[in-house]
Design a protein around this motif. Structure first.
Motif, PDB file in Angstrom:
ATOM      1  N   GLY A  97     -15.319  -9.241  -5.743  1.00 57.22           N
ATOM      2  CA  GLY A  97     -16.368  -9.997  -6.408  1.00 57.22           C
ATOM      3  C   GLY A  97     -16.656  -9.536  -7.812  1.00 57.22           C
ATOM      4  O   GLY A  97     -17.757  -9.716  -8.328  1.00 57.22           O
ATOM      5  N   GLY A  98     -15.670  -8.897  -8.450  1.00 57.94           N
ATOM      6  CA  GLY A  98     -15.870  -8.434  -9.818  1.00 57.94           C
ATOM      7  C   GLY A  98     -15.820  -9.583 -10.804  1.00 57.94           C
ATOM      8  O   GLY A  98     -15.729 -10.755 -10.438  1.00 57.94           O
ATOM      9  N   SER A  99     -15.878  -9.264 -12.096  1.00 53.69           N
ATOM     10  CA  SER A  99     -15.848 -10.298 -13.116  1.00 53.69           C
ATOM     11  C   SER A  99     -14.450 -10.904 -13.214  1.00 53.69           C
ATOM     12  O   SER A  99     -13.478 -10.322 -12.724  1.00 53.69           O
ATOM     13  N   PRO A 100     -14.326 -12.078 -13.844  1.00 55.52           N
ATOM     14  CA  PRO A 100     -13.010 -12.755 -13.924  1.00 55.52           C
ATOM     15  C   PRO A 100     -11.926 -11.925 -14.588  1.00 55.52           C
ATOM     16  O   PRO A 100     -10.744 -12.142 -14.332  1.00 55.52           O
ATOM     17  N   ASN A 101     -12.310 -10.961 -15.423  1.00 56.41           N
ATOM     18  CA  ASN A 101     -11.322 -10.158 -16.131  1.00 56.41           C
ATOM     19  C   ASN A 101     -11.060  -8.805 -15.484  1.00 56.41           C
ATOM     20  O   ASN A 101     -10.358  -7.973 -16.047  1.00 56.41           O
ATOM     21  N   ASP A 102     -11.593  -8.592 -14.282  1.00 57.75           N
ATOM     22  CA  ASP A 102     -11.331  -7.351 -13.556  1.00 57.75           C
ATOM     23  C   ASP A 102     -10.040  -7.421 -12.750  1.00 57.75           C
ATOM     24  O   ASP A 102      -9.770  -6.550 -11.924  1.00 57.75           O
ATOM     25  N   GLN A 103      -9.279  -8.469 -12.963  1.00 57.98           N
ATOM     26  CA  GLN A 103      -8.027  -8.634 -12.240  1.00 57.98           C
ATOM     27  C   GLN A 103      -7.071  -9.460 -13.089  1.00 57.98           C
ATOM     28  O   GLN A 103      -7.440  -9.953 -14.155  1.00 57.98           O
ATOM     29  N   GLY A 104      -5.850  -9.628 -12.614  1.00 54.86           N
ATOM     30  CA  GLY A 104      -4.865 -10.416 -13.358  1.00 54.86           C
ATOM     31  C   GLY A 104      -4.087  -9.571 -14.341  1.00 54.86           C
ATOM     32  O   GLY A 104      -4.157  -8.344 -14.354  1.00 54.86           O
ATOM     33  N   LEU A 105      -3.315 -10.257 -15.205  1.00 53.12           N
ATOM     34  CA  LEU A 105      -2.459  -9.564 -16.167  1.00 53.12           C
ATOM     35  C   LEU A 105      -2.811  -9.904 -17.611  1.00 53.12           C
ATOM     36  O   LEU A 105      -1.928  -9.950 -18.472  1.00 53.12           O
TER      37      LEU A 105
END
Length: 353
Positions: A97-105
């Motif tokens: 449930g973190g912010s949208p930028n706490d994951q991905g590349l």
């Protein structure tokens, strides 16, 4: 503690000069999850004492606790950092449930995620940072440039991919070549006797073109190839303790496909015992390790004895004669088919593809 290879074979990781042990230790599900505290120290010490100096983890493993446990134990055992190969992975983040930028590349998460990994590991750098999954919402140039920035900062020496398609890996190399950047040196993929199409067929051109190496996970098909699930789910086993695996095992015993896999494991178990005097687990690990495109096979372990049992695969590798391998292929019946151009005669066996 000083490192002693103890007869462990080493291979280059893909096209790089980095030498990795044929068998390495992984933290998925166990370290920081089902195994914490002193038992982690016992596992890592046993692995290190038996030639395993590579440990693989990820930001998402046990919500960051895997990295924390590994970093703590390395300090407590007083292991020399130069004796170790430490790899971790970014993509999923470690906060639910973190912010949208706490994951991905995105460049943001690759850089911030790598920094967070190093903090949890209590290290200045990792040897290899993996992109844990592809991210089709981010331009490939941004991904490649971000990992190169991490390397230039000295936070990692190499970067690699995990569960990327051949097309995505190819694109990353094209971007790297175009802009004079460093491309990925390895792919961390699932590869076992029941999962072969991608590592043996789809990646085949990449092995030839880029000298790609694989760091294999789930070589035992999440424990299925050990034979311990042939007659049900033993208490305390991975399928009994991991909720996301319970449905998979239930399906395994209730479907025709699942029953066919169990039948094959029983046949492999008999072959391992009667002809090789070993276990089905050691046979399955040796079978993956003998593949020339395998750089290292990542072992999971809940206790030190599992490390020792799995390393018996080293004794099996020389026993895998062409006749034994043919028997294995007949049992499995899933050899990936080589693609040939339609309506053209096949090249002879001496031709270079």
């Amino acid at each position: 503690m000083k490192y002693n290879p103890k007869g462990m074979p080493f291979r280059r990781l893909g096209p790089s000069g980095l030498r990795v042990p044929l068998f390495s230790l992984g933290g998925w599900l166990t370290i920081g999850g089902t195994v914490v505290g002193d038992p982690v120290k016992d596992i890592i010490k046993t692995a290190f004492d038996n030639g395993i100096n590579m440990i693989d983890t990820a930001e998402v493993y046990s919500n960051g606790q895997s990295e924390i446990e590994i970093g703590r134990v390395i300090k407590e055992l007083n292991l020399e950092r130069t004796d170790l190969i430490i790899t971790t992975k970014v993509y999923f983040g470690f906060k639910h449930g973190g912010s949208p930028n706490d994951q991905g590349l995105s460049r943001k998460h690759i850089i911030e995620g790598t920094k967070a990994c190093l903090e949890r590991l209590q290290m200045d750098y990792v040897d290899v940072i993996f992109a844990h999954r592809p991210d089709n919402t981010v331009p490939m140039e941004e991904v490649v440039r971000a990992f190169n920035w991490v390397i230039e900062k000295g936070w990692a020496y190499y970067w690699a991919t995990s569960e990327w398609s051949a097309r995505e890996i190819e694109e990353a190399h094209h971007v790297a070549t175009r802009f004079g950047l460093i491309g990925p040196i390895a792919e961390q993929c699932e590869h076992n006797m029941f999962h072969r199409e991608r590592p043996e067929k789809e990646y085949s051109p990449l092995y030839q073109k880029y000298d790609l190496g694989t760091t294999v996970w789930s070589a035992l098909a999440e424990g299925l190839l050990t034979g311990k699930y042939n007659d049900g789910i033993p208490p305390g086993s991975r399928f009994a303790t991991q909720s996301f695996l319970k449905k998979r095992m239930k399906s395994l015993h209730e479907t025709a496909e699942g029953q066919d896999k169990i039948r094959k494991v029983r046949e492999l178990t008999k072959l391992a015992k009667d002809e090789l005097d070993t276990t089905p687990a050691a046979l399955a690990l040796a079978w993956i390790a003998r593949n020339p495109n395998t750089s290292t096979v990542i072992l999971g372990a809940s206790n030190p004895q599992q490390v020792l049992d799995n390393l018996k695969a080293l004794e099996v590798i020389p026993k895998l004669s062409p006749a034994i391998l043919e028997k294995i292929e007949r049992i499995l019946g899933n050899t990936p088919k080589t693609m040939h151009p339609d309506a053209r005669p096949r090249l002879d066996k001496f031709a270079k593809l």
